[in-house]
Write an enzyme that holds these catalytic residues in place. Sequence first.
Site, PDB file in Angstrom:
ATOM      1  N   ARG A  48       0.826  -1.206   0.000  1.00 39.43           N
ATOM      2  CA  ARG A  48       0.000   0.000   0.000  1.00 39.43           C
ATOM      3  C   ARG A  48       0.859   1.254   0.000  1.00 39.43           C
ATOM      4  NH1 ARG A  48      -0.791   4.714   2.559  1.00 39.43           N
ATOM      5  NH2 ARG A  48      -0.355   3.677   4.537  1.00 39.43           N
ATOM      6  N   ASP A  49       1.482   1.577   1.111  1.00 35.07           N
ATOM      7  CA  ASP A  49       2.286   2.795   1.189  1.00 35.07           C
ATOM      8  C   ASP A  49       3.509   2.718   0.289  1.00 35.07           C
ATOM      9  OD1 ASP A  49       2.666   5.409   2.583  1.00 35.07           O
ATOM     10  OD2 ASP A  49       4.540   4.471   3.181  1.00 35.07           O
ATOM     11  N   CYS A 210       5.313   9.541   0.720  1.00 37.24           N
ATOM     12  CA  CYS A 210       3.982  10.125   0.653  1.00 37.24           C
ATOM     13  C   CYS A 210       3.847  11.015  -0.584  1.00 37.24           C
ATOM     14  CB  CYS A 210       3.707  10.948   1.907  1.00 37.24           C
ATOM     15  SG  CYS A 210       2.083  11.720   1.904  1.00 37.24           S
ATOM     16  N   ASN A 219      10.369   4.605   3.228  1.00 40.69           N
ATOM     17  CA  ASN A 219      10.156   3.855   4.464  1.00 40.69           C
ATOM     18  C   ASN A 219      11.367   3.013   4.841  1.00 40.69           C
ATOM     19  OD1 ASN A 219       7.264   4.454   5.016  1.00 40.69           O
ATOM     20  ND2 ASN A 219       6.973   3.503   3.014  1.00 40.69           N
TER      21      ASN A 219
END
Length: 269
Positions: A48-49, A210, A219
């Site tokens: 997802r991220d 983001c 990340n």
Amino acid sequence: MHYGLFCHFKEHYHEAATVLDWTVRTKVSTSSMGTFPKQVKIVEVGPRDGLQNEKNVVPTAVKIRLIDMLSEAGLPVIEATSFVSPKWVPQMADHTEVLRGIQKFPGINYPVLTPNMKGFEAAVAAGAKEVSIFGAVSELFTKKNVNCSIAESFQRFDGIMKAAQAASIPVRGYISCVLGCPYEGKISPAKVAEMGVSVVDASVAGLGGCPYAQGASGNLATEDLVYMLSGLGIHTGVNLQKLLEAGDFICQALNRKTSSKVAQATCKL
């Protein structure tokens, strides 16, 4: 509600895994080892991220295969997708197909991100058994990310929480920008209580960033986290070799190099 640590990290690992191992073993004193938890739960956010900021749309079949490989590696929680408007995050437009297409391994949770009631209802209709909501410590980040204030974001959560409780669906809460904000800078420790954290979010191959935060550095690589925790004698239940294979798979699919220092060192060896 389960609170995970959701923040972007700037990695400063040494180039070789052997050096990383040396650092862990020499800089962590015997006395401090007793303060560490015996077990850490890793929440994998790569599907997802990790993928939401990719410019080219990743095929649904690739996303499904990635999640299945991460499941095979033994990760206990894998955030599968996000039920957001395709207008704002086109990469997640296939959320229903992804959620329905993955293998559901026993003992593994597959939460999906639901920023509002519309997303929550769509997620439940697609078969979601757990959802995630996200807030932030930073007012500016909240405004940029979800176009409202922190107080207003909590009002939005209220409806989702009540609906989730009525449907007996667990909710996981994210708190963004706990260590710093790309807009506000440093965040005061007094603003966030961070004690005894034993749930850490990470993204395979260090994917992510983001789309609404310019300069976000991505990340923490799950491979590096697992390697470090293993060196500290902390149990994760994750098979590092299978995790490395999952990272290699998605990097080949994206035609990019991994950001994991452990994976880089493995390739050199």
